[in-house]
Design a protein around this motif. Sequence first.
Motif, PDB file in Angstrom:
ATOM      1  N   PHE A 128       6.441  -2.522  -4.758  1.00  7.14           N
ATOM      2  CA  PHE A 128       5.066  -2.062  -4.923  1.00  7.14           C
ATOM      3  C   PHE A 128       4.725  -2.012  -6.402  1.00  7.14           C
ATOM      4  N   ARG A 129       3.636  -2.666  -6.757  1.00  5.84           N
ATOM      5  CA  ARG A 129       3.111  -2.610  -8.123  1.00  5.84           C
ATOM      6  C   ARG A 129       1.618  -2.322  -8.033  1.00  5.84           C
ATOM      7  N   PRO A 130       1.195  -1.130  -8.412  1.00  8.21           N
ATOM      8  CA  PRO A 130      -0.228  -0.799  -8.276  1.00  8.21           C
ATOM      9  C   PRO A 130      -1.087  -1.602  -9.250  1.00  8.21           C
ATOM     10  N   LYS A 131      -2.336  -1.792  -8.878  1.00 10.27           N
ATOM     11  CA  LYS A 131      -3.295  -2.412  -9.800  1.00 10.27           C
ATOM     12  C   LYS A 131      -3.812  -1.384 -10.794  1.00 10.27           C
ATOM     13  N   TYR A 132      -3.904  -0.147 -10.322  1.00 11.75           N
ATOM     14  CA  TYR A 132      -4.484   0.921 -11.132  1.00 11.75           C
ATOM     15  C   TYR A 132      -3.564   2.148 -11.118  1.00 11.75           C
ATOM     16  N   VAL A 133      -3.564   2.865 -12.225  1.00  5.64           N
ATOM     17  CA  VAL A 133      -2.976   4.193 -12.262  1.00  5.64           C
ATOM     18  C   VAL A 133      -4.136   5.120 -12.598  1.00  5.64           C
ATOM     19  N   SER A 134      -4.448   6.002 -11.661  1.00 10.04           N
ATOM     20  CA  SER A 134      -5.556   6.930 -11.881  1.00 10.04           C
ATOM     21  C   SER A 134      -5.007   8.315 -12.177  1.00 10.04           C
ATOM     22  N   PHE A 135      -5.784   9.058 -12.935  1.00 10.24           N
ATOM     23  CA  PHE A 135      -5.360  10.378 -13.421  1.00 10.24           C
ATOM     24  C   PHE A 135      -6.447  11.410 -13.204  1.00 10.24           C
ATOM     25  N   ASP A 136      -6.030  12.630 -12.891  1.00  5.38           N
ATOM     26  CA  ASP A 136      -6.874  13.782 -13.151  1.00  5.38           C
ATOM     27  C   ASP A 136      -6.874  13.908 -14.673  1.00  5.38           C
ATOM     28  N   CYS A 137      -7.858  14.570 -15.222  1.00  8.87           N
ATOM     29  CA  CYS A 137      -7.905  14.665 -16.685  1.00  8.87           C
ATOM     30  C   CYS A 137      -7.416  16.017 -17.188  1.00  8.87           C
ATOM     31  N   PHE A 183     -13.277  10.001  -4.144  1.00  8.79           N
ATOM     32  CA  PHE A 183     -12.351   8.874  -4.156  1.00  8.79           C
ATOM     33  C   PHE A 183     -13.043   7.591  -3.689  1.00  8.79           C
ATOM     34  N   GLU A 184     -13.907   7.719  -2.678  1.00  7.28           N
ATOM     35  CA  GLU A 184     -14.623   6.551  -2.180  1.00  7.28           C
ATOM     36  C   GLU A 184     -15.534   5.971  -3.250  1.00  7.28           C
ATOM     37  N   TYR A 185     -16.147   6.841  -4.045  1.00  5.41           N
ATOM     38  CA  TYR A 185     -16.984   6.375  -5.149  1.00  5.41           C
ATOM     39  C   TYR A 185     -16.165   5.527  -6.115  1.00  5.41           C
ATOM     40  N   GLN A 192     -16.679   1.521  -6.829  1.00  4.51           N
ATOM     41  CA  GLN A 192     -17.000   1.027  -8.175  1.00  4.51           C
ATOM     42  C   GLN A 192     -16.021  -0.050  -8.628  1.00  4.51           C
ATOM     43  N   LEU A 193     -14.770   0.080  -8.213  1.00  5.56           N
ATOM     44  CA  LEU A 193     -13.728  -0.865  -8.633  1.00  5.56           C
ATOM     45  C   LEU A 193     -13.486  -1.969  -7.603  1.00  5.56           C
ATOM     46  N   ASP A 194     -14.192  -1.903  -6.464  1.00  8.23           N
ATOM     47  CA  ASP A 194     -13.972  -2.851  -5.368  1.00  8.23           C
ATOM     48  C   ASP A 194     -12.478  -2.906  -5.052  1.00  8.23           C
ATOM     49  N   ALA A 195     -11.916  -1.720  -4.825  1.00  9.82           N
ATOM     50  CA  ALA A 195     -10.468  -1.584  -4.631  1.00  9.82           C
ATOM     51  C   ALA A 195     -10.175  -0.866  -3.318  1.00  9.82           C
ATOM     52  N   GLN A 196      -8.906  -0.848  -2.956  1.00  8.57           N
ATOM     53  CA  GLN A 196      -8.411  -0.157  -1.775  1.00  8.57           C
ATOM     54  C   GLN A 196      -7.495   0.984  -2.224  1.00  8.57           C
ATOM     55  N   PRO A 197      -7.328   2.006  -1.391  1.00  8.04           N
ATOM     56  CA  PRO A 197      -6.451   3.117  -1.779  1.00  8.04           C
ATOM     57  C   PRO A 197      -5.047   2.671  -2.156  1.00  8.04           C
ATOM     58  N   GLU A 198      -4.527   1.667  -1.471  1.00  4.48           N
ATOM     59  CA  GLU A 198      -3.164   1.216  -1.771  1.00  4.48           C
ATOM     60  C   GLU A 198      -3.044   0.511  -3.126  1.00  4.48           C
ATOM     61  N   PRO A 221      -5.567  20.501  -0.094  1.00  5.93           N
ATOM     62  CA  PRO A 221      -5.333  20.612   1.338  1.00  5.93           C
ATOM     63  C   PRO A 221      -5.436  19.258   2.049  1.00  5.93           C
ATOM     64  N   MET A 222      -5.994  18.258   1.378  1.00  4.82           N
ATOM     65  CA  MET A 222      -6.092  16.912   1.939  1.00  4.82           C
ATOM     66  C   MET A 222      -5.427  15.953   0.961  1.00  4.82           C
ATOM     67  N   PRO A 223      -4.107  15.904   0.951  1.00  4.75           N
ATOM     68  CA  PRO A 223      -3.422  15.091  -0.054  1.00  4.75           C
ATOM     69  C   PRO A 223      -3.904  13.647  -0.060  1.00  4.75           C
ATOM     70  N   MET A 224      -3.914  13.067  -1.242  1.00  2.00           N
ATOM     71  CA  MET A 224      -4.431  11.709  -1.385  1.00  2.00           C
ATOM     72  C   MET A 224      -3.625  10.700  -0.605  1.00  2.00           C
ATOM     73  N   HIS A 225      -2.338  10.987  -0.329  1.00  2.00           N
ATOM     74  CA  HIS A 225      -1.572  10.023   0.439  1.00  2.00           C
ATOM     75  C   HIS A 225      -2.108   9.905   1.863  1.00  2.00           C
ATOM     76  N   ASP A 226      -2.854  10.922   2.335  1.00  2.00           N
ATOM     77  CA  ASP A 226      -3.488  10.817   3.642  1.00  2.00           C
ATOM     78  C   ASP A 226      -4.574   9.747   3.639  1.00  2.00           C
ATOM     79  N   MET A 227      -5.097   9.415   2.459  1.00  3.46           N
ATOM     80  CA  MET A 227      -6.102   8.363   2.340  1.00  3.46           C
ATOM     81  C   MET A 227      -5.458   7.013   2.057  1.00  3.46           C
ATOM     82  N   GLY A 228      -4.151   6.978   1.887  1.00  2.00           N
ATOM     83  CA  GLY A 228      -3.484   5.739   1.532  1.00  2.00           C
ATOM     84  C   GLY A 228      -3.099   5.677   0.070  1.00  2.00           C
TER      85      GLY A 228
END
Length: 191
Positions: free
Chosen positions: A1-10, A152-154, A158-164, A177-184
Motif C-alpha cells: 500500500f502506497r497512499p497518494k495523500y497523507v492528510s493531517f489534522d493541524c 471528509f467528503e468535501y 475537491q481532490l477527486d480522490a477515494q478514502p483508500e 466516535p466514528m473512526p476514519m477507518h470506518d470510511m475506508g
Amino acid sequence: FRPKYVSFDCYGTLISWPMTPITKKLVGDQVPAEQWDQFVAEFRGYRYDAVCDAYYPYEQVLQNAFDRVCRKWRIESDPTAGKLLAEGVRSFGPHPDVVEPLKKMAEHYKLVILSNADDAFLAESVPRLEADFHAVYTAEQAGYYKPRYGAFEYMLDQLDAQPEDFVHVSSHTRYDPMPMHDMGFRNLVLL
C-alpha cells in the motif's frame, strides 16, 4: 500500500496547542490546581461535542465549550474566552519535531491538511510549518466539522480522490466516535 495523500489534522498534531496556560489566565484560581487536568479534559470534550453540531465559526465553538465547562464547574466564565483562545491558537507554532519530517515527507507524498479551524487560523499557521502542502481544507470551506463525514467528503470531492487514497495522521483520533477507518481511511495515530 502506497497512499497518494497523507492528510493531517493541524492543531495538536502539527501545531502545538498548549491550552492550559490560556485557560488558567481565563479562570484564575477558580479551579484548584489538583483538578486542572480534569477541567481541561472536560473543556476539550465539550469542544469536541460542539463540532458535531452545525458549522459555525470556531471562535464560537471555543466560547460555547468554555461556557459549558464553566457552568458545570459552577465558576464564572469569561465572555472573551473564545476570542482569547482563538488568538492563542493562531499564534502557536509547530511542534519542534514536525518541520523537518514534513519537508521530507512532501518529497514523496502529496500533503493535505483537513482542519476543524476556520480559514483565518490556517492562513496564519500553515506557513509556520515550512512544508509544501498540496491542499489545505477547513471546516469553514466544507461547512462541516470533523468527525462528521461531510468534512471528509468535501476533501475527497475537491481532490477527486477515494478514502483508500489517504493515510490520515491525527493526535486526536482517540476522541473520534466514528473512526476514519470506518470510511475506508487508513489511520495513523500519533499519541
